[in-house]
Design a protein around this motif. Structure first.
Motif, short mmCIF file in Angstrom:
data_model
loop_
_atom_site.label_atom_id
_atom_site.label_comp_id
_atom_site.label_asym_id
_atom_site.label_seq_id
_atom_site.Cartn_x
_atom_site.Cartn_y
_atom_site.Cartn_z
N VAL A 135 0.86 -1.18 0.00
CA VAL A 135 0.00 0.00 0.00
C VAL A 135 0.90 1.23 0.00
CG1 VAL A 135 -1.81 1.28 1.21
CG2 VAL A 135 -1.81 -1.23 1.25
N LEU B 213 -4.65 6.42 -1.80
CA LEU B 213 -3.95 5.20 -1.43
C LEU B 213 -3.85 4.35 -2.69
CD1 LEU B 213 -5.56 4.13 1.96
CD2 LEU B 213 -3.26 5.01 1.58
N TYR C 213 -3.08 0.66 -3.84
CA TYR C 213 -2.99 -0.70 -3.32
C TYR C 213 -2.53 -1.59 -4.47
CZ TYR C 213 -4.47 -5.03 -1.03
OH TYR C 213 -4.50 -6.27 -0.46
N ARG D 27 0.98 5.47 -0.20
CA ARG D 27 0.25 6.74 -0.06
C ARG D 27 0.73 7.69 -1.15
NH1 ARG D 27 -3.60 9.70 0.68
NH2 ARG D 27 -3.95 10.93 2.53
#
Length: 113
Positions: free
Chosen positions: A36, A88, A90, A38
């Protein structure tokens, strides 16, 4: 509100449209890895470090055939196309679809989201 985007095996689409086979080894056995990341101001934070860790995780579970430069390109394109400044990201890579057995197959095509 903007809809989340996904890039499923190189095809960009709304996240809600992604369909994962019930034969995917991550679905059946948790056979995959994820990272993940940011993003701030449309830029992934510490992308090199995240991709290094993803690469190390893939090596640790012996998932081969993943082009990290392509993952990097797809992250940038999908983030850009999303229009989101802060998000985010992913990334999930699985060993892909295979007959259900506990040992992983010698030949496979990874799924990448």
């Amino acid at each position: 509100m903007k809809q989340p985007l996904a890039n499923w095996n190189g095809q960009e689409m709304p996240l809600a449209e992604v369909r994962v086979s019930v034969l995917d080894r991550a679905f059946l056995l948790g056979d995959g890895v994820y990272e993940v990341i940011r993003a701030y101001g449309g830029r992934p934070w510490k992308l090199d470090e995240h991709l290094d860790r993803l690469s190390s995780s893939l090596a640790a579970v012996k998932i081969r055939g993943v082009d990290m430069a392509e993952i990097r390109r797809r992250i940038a394109a999908t983030l850009n196309n999303s229009g989101l400044a802060d998000a985010l990201v992913y990334v999930q890579v699985t060993r892909g679809e295979a007959r259900r057995t506990h040992h992983f197959p010698a030949e496979y095509v990874p799924n990448q989201l």
